[in-house]
Design a protein around this motif. Sequence first.
Motif, PDB file in Angstrom:
ATOM      1  N   UNK A 153      -1.219  -1.619   7.946  1.00 60.82           N
ATOM      2  CA  UNK A 153      -0.666  -2.415   9.034  1.00 60.82           C
ATOM      3  C   UNK A 153       0.850  -2.494   8.954  1.00 60.82           C
ATOM      4  N   UNK A 154       1.481  -2.560  10.112  1.00 63.01           N
ATOM      5  CA  UNK A 154       2.925  -2.748  10.189  1.00 63.01           C
ATOM      6  C   UNK A 154       3.290  -4.219  10.257  1.00 63.01           C
ATOM      7  N   UNK A 155       2.297  -5.078  10.310  1.00 61.69           N
ATOM      8  CA  UNK A 155       2.534  -6.518  10.396  1.00 61.69           C
ATOM      9  C   UNK A 155       2.873  -7.083   9.030  1.00 61.69           C
ATOM     10  N   UNK A 156       3.686  -8.111   9.023  1.00 63.45           N
ATOM     11  CA  UNK A 156       4.032  -8.772   7.759  1.00 63.45           C
ATOM     12  C   UNK A 156       2.948  -9.750   7.326  1.00 63.45           C
ATOM     13  N   UNK A 157       2.054 -10.081   8.247  1.00 62.16           N
ATOM     14  CA  UNK A 157       0.938 -10.967   7.931  1.00 62.16           C
ATOM     15  C   UNK A 157      -0.351 -10.167   8.004  1.00 62.16           C
ATOM     16  N   UNK A 158      -1.452 -10.824   8.131  1.00 57.17           N
ATOM     17  CA  UNK A 158      -2.709 -10.117   8.253  1.00 57.17           C
ATOM     18  C   UNK A 158      -3.663 -10.443   7.134  1.00 57.17           C
ATOM     19  N   UNK A 159      -4.714  -9.653   7.037  1.00 55.75           N
ATOM     20  CA  UNK A 159      -5.761  -9.892   6.054  1.00 55.75           C
ATOM     21  C   UNK A 159      -5.224  -9.642   4.648  1.00 55.75           C
ATOM     22  N   UNK A 160      -5.378 -10.586   3.740  1.00 53.41           N
ATOM     23  CA  UNK A 160      -4.917 -10.381   2.354  1.00 53.41           C
ATOM     24  C   UNK A 160      -5.553  -9.135   1.743  1.00 53.41           C
ATOM     25  N   UNK A 161      -4.745  -8.384   1.034  1.00 55.88           N
ATOM     26  CA  UNK A 161      -5.247  -7.191   0.364  1.00 55.88           C
ATOM     27  C   UNK A 161      -5.035  -5.912   1.128  1.00 55.88           C
ATOM     28  N   UNK A 162      -4.808  -5.993   2.436  1.00 53.60           N
ATOM     29  CA  UNK A 162      -4.556  -4.774   3.198  1.00 53.60           C
ATOM     30  C   UNK A 162      -3.151  -4.243   2.909  1.00 53.60           C
ATOM     31  N   UNK A 163      -3.035  -2.935   2.842  1.00 46.49           N
ATOM     32  CA  UNK A 163      -1.737  -2.312   2.591  1.00 46.49           C
ATOM     33  C   UNK A 163      -0.813  -2.538   3.775  1.00 46.49           C
ATOM     34  N   UNK A 164       0.451  -2.827   3.480  1.00 42.52           N
ATOM     35  CA  UNK A 164       1.426  -3.144   4.519  1.00 42.52           C
ATOM     36  C   UNK A 164       2.549  -2.113   4.544  1.00 42.52           C
ATOM     37  N   UNK A 165       2.842  -1.635   5.742  1.00 47.27           N
ATOM     38  CA  UNK A 165       3.963  -0.721   5.930  1.00 47.27           C
ATOM     39  C   UNK A 165       5.274  -1.406   5.578  1.00 47.27           C
ATOM     40  N   UNK A 166       5.314  -2.726   5.731  1.00 46.22           N
ATOM     41  CA  UNK A 166       6.515  -3.490   5.367  1.00 46.22           C
ATOM     42  C   UNK A 166       6.800  -3.355   3.873  1.00 46.22           C
ATOM     43  N   UNK A 167       5.778  -3.448   3.046  1.00 45.11           N
ATOM     44  CA  UNK A 167       5.974  -3.301   1.603  1.00 45.11           C
ATOM     45  C   UNK A 167       6.458  -1.897   1.262  1.00 45.11           C
ATOM     46  N   UNK A 168       5.917  -0.910   1.948  1.00 50.81           N
ATOM     47  CA  UNK A 168       6.337   0.468   1.716  1.00 50.81           C
ATOM     48  C   UNK A 168       7.795   0.651   2.113  1.00 50.81           C
ATOM     49  N   UNK A 169       8.203   0.014   3.216  1.00 49.05           N
ATOM     50  CA  UNK A 169       9.599   0.089   3.646  1.00 49.05           C
ATOM     51  C   UNK A 169      10.522  -0.618   2.663  1.00 49.05           C
ATOM     52  N   UNK A 170      10.071  -1.741   2.114  1.00 49.23           N
ATOM     53  CA  UNK A 170      10.882  -2.453   1.110  1.00 49.23           C
ATOM     54  C   UNK A 170      11.159  -1.552  -0.091  1.00 49.23           C
ATOM     55  N   UNK A 171      10.103  -0.926  -0.609  1.00 44.93           N
ATOM     56  CA  UNK A 171      10.252  -0.058  -1.772  1.00 44.93           C
ATOM     57  C   UNK A 171      11.151   1.134  -1.465  1.00 44.93           C
ATOM     58  N   UNK A 172      10.938   1.729  -0.294  1.00 42.91           N
ATOM     59  CA  UNK A 172      11.701   2.929   0.078  1.00 42.91           C
ATOM     60  C   UNK A 172      13.177   2.607   0.263  1.00 42.91           C
ATOM     61  N   UNK A 173      13.450   1.530   0.982  1.00 42.05           N
ATOM     62  CA  UNK A 173      14.850   1.153   1.223  1.00 42.05           C
ATOM     63  C   UNK A 173      15.558   0.829  -0.089  1.00 42.05           C
ATOM     64  N   UNK A 174      14.879   0.133  -0.965  1.00 39.99           N
ATOM     65  CA  UNK A 174      15.486  -0.200  -2.262  1.00 39.99           C
ATOM     66  C   UNK A 174      15.847   1.061  -3.035  1.00 39.99           C
ATOM     67  N   UNK A 175      14.943   2.040  -3.046  1.00 38.42           N
ATOM     68  CA  UNK A 175      15.189   3.283  -3.764  1.00 38.42           C
ATOM     69  C   UNK A 175      16.342   4.066  -3.143  1.00 38.42           C
ATOM     70  N   UNK A 176      16.397   4.125  -1.824  1.00 41.23           N
ATOM     71  CA  UNK A 176      17.462   4.872  -1.144  1.00 41.23           C
ATOM     72  C   UNK A 176      18.823   4.213  -1.351  1.00 41.23           C
ATOM     73  N   UNK A 177      18.858   2.905  -1.257  1.00 42.38           N
ATOM     74  CA  UNK A 177      20.124   2.189  -1.440  1.00 42.38           C
ATOM     75  C   UNK A 177      20.631   2.353  -2.866  1.00 42.38           C
TER      76      UNK A 177
END
Length: 442
Positions: A153-177
């Motif tokens: 999901x691209x949502x910041x909320x939702x069902x607990x345990x579901x993978x979030x695109x937001x978390x993936x973006x956080x990790x990716x942006x941190x690595x790139x920066x």
Amino acid sequence: MSKLPNRIVMIVLAALLVLSGLAVGSSALGLFSGHTGTLAPDSYVLPLPQASSPAPGLPAPDNSATPNSSSIEQGLNALGTGLATVSYAVTDASGLLLANKDMNSPRIPASAWKLLTTSAILSAYGPSHQFETKVVSAAAGIILVGGGDPYLTASSSGVPGRAKLQDLADQTAKSLIQSGNINVTLGYDDSLFAGPQWNPAWLPEWSVDVPPVSALSADPSGDSTSSTSLAAAQKFKDLLVARNINVTSVQPQTASTNATVMASVASQPLGEIVQQVLTDSYNFGAEVLFRQVAVAAGMDGSITSAQTALTTFLRVHNLWADGMSVSDGSGMSLSDKVPPAILVDALQKASSDSTFRAIMVGLPVAGVDGTLSNRFTQPDSASGRGVVHAKTGTQTNVRTLTGFTQTSNGSIVFFSFMLNDLTNDTDGVNWLDRAAAILASS
């Protein structure tokens, strides 16, 4: 299949219903490379059915109790068959046949077909398996690689345990920066599933029920000609831009097998995915799992490969009969065909092995949740509320109901009722609810 087997299940469903968290040995349905581990049993113990008003309270499940076969046969015969082509099979917990009508005749199952798809994928990977979505490095930027997670999901909320695109973006942006590289191209790789995203057996207007199927998706939607993977990549781009990453382009790109993984998120365990797919009758999720059956078998994840892989699974495990056909994973296609006897046998196999407990848990409960939450509302079907656990099926001129119920004396019965060539949808639904209620009150 000429008749239902008179075999004693390894663990009767009654034992599954109580608070024991049973663990059974290796899978009886293992077709592909063996999985390892299972989810904590307590997560998959089916709670004792609780009757909802106006149904009476129930005794504890009792595997020594004998269903009243004559009451069942008389009640079902009294329903009549004039509204459709009616086929059904009803057995007790041991597999003993209690009632049937054309139980070996292949019919259109609609979403009851999901029971076969989920059986195959659980056999392949086991309920603990997780699907990974990752970002890897590339020469000019990064690549978003789909792993076939139907609930990303691209949502910041939702069902607990579901993978979030937001978390993936956080990790990716941190690595790139951290690397000082904030100007990148974004590739997206959906190659885990080869071939077209839209099944040619589906009508274009069915896109309201199932979006195009891809190994890369995030809250998928769209018509039959759209790209689910491109839409996911665009959402990921927006999330990166919001994190001060300049994305210069978005394009399809195949990741190198030895590319450096920069970020990743894991799906819910497969058992939880299966449970939710069945409870909500999630067509997209079932189609993703259908493709994953092919991947697990070492194939390319295409529609045709998935058809081959699922057919092989069903044949190997005696869940096949003359006249059956495999078209998709969700039951959307009117070309899927299976006899009710096979569906009952599939559920009985699932009830005997903890690998498949998610299927039993995922069946909607009459009047309580999922696609049965608003069913069994008439006085002549009320006895099934809170007691009948069953997968619904809905398609053009087709209604089906497949599951199990506790009877009035505590015994457990399995059933599959299939209505094809239906002349009135409402009458068909009421017929199914009354039929299941007859079992519950017998």
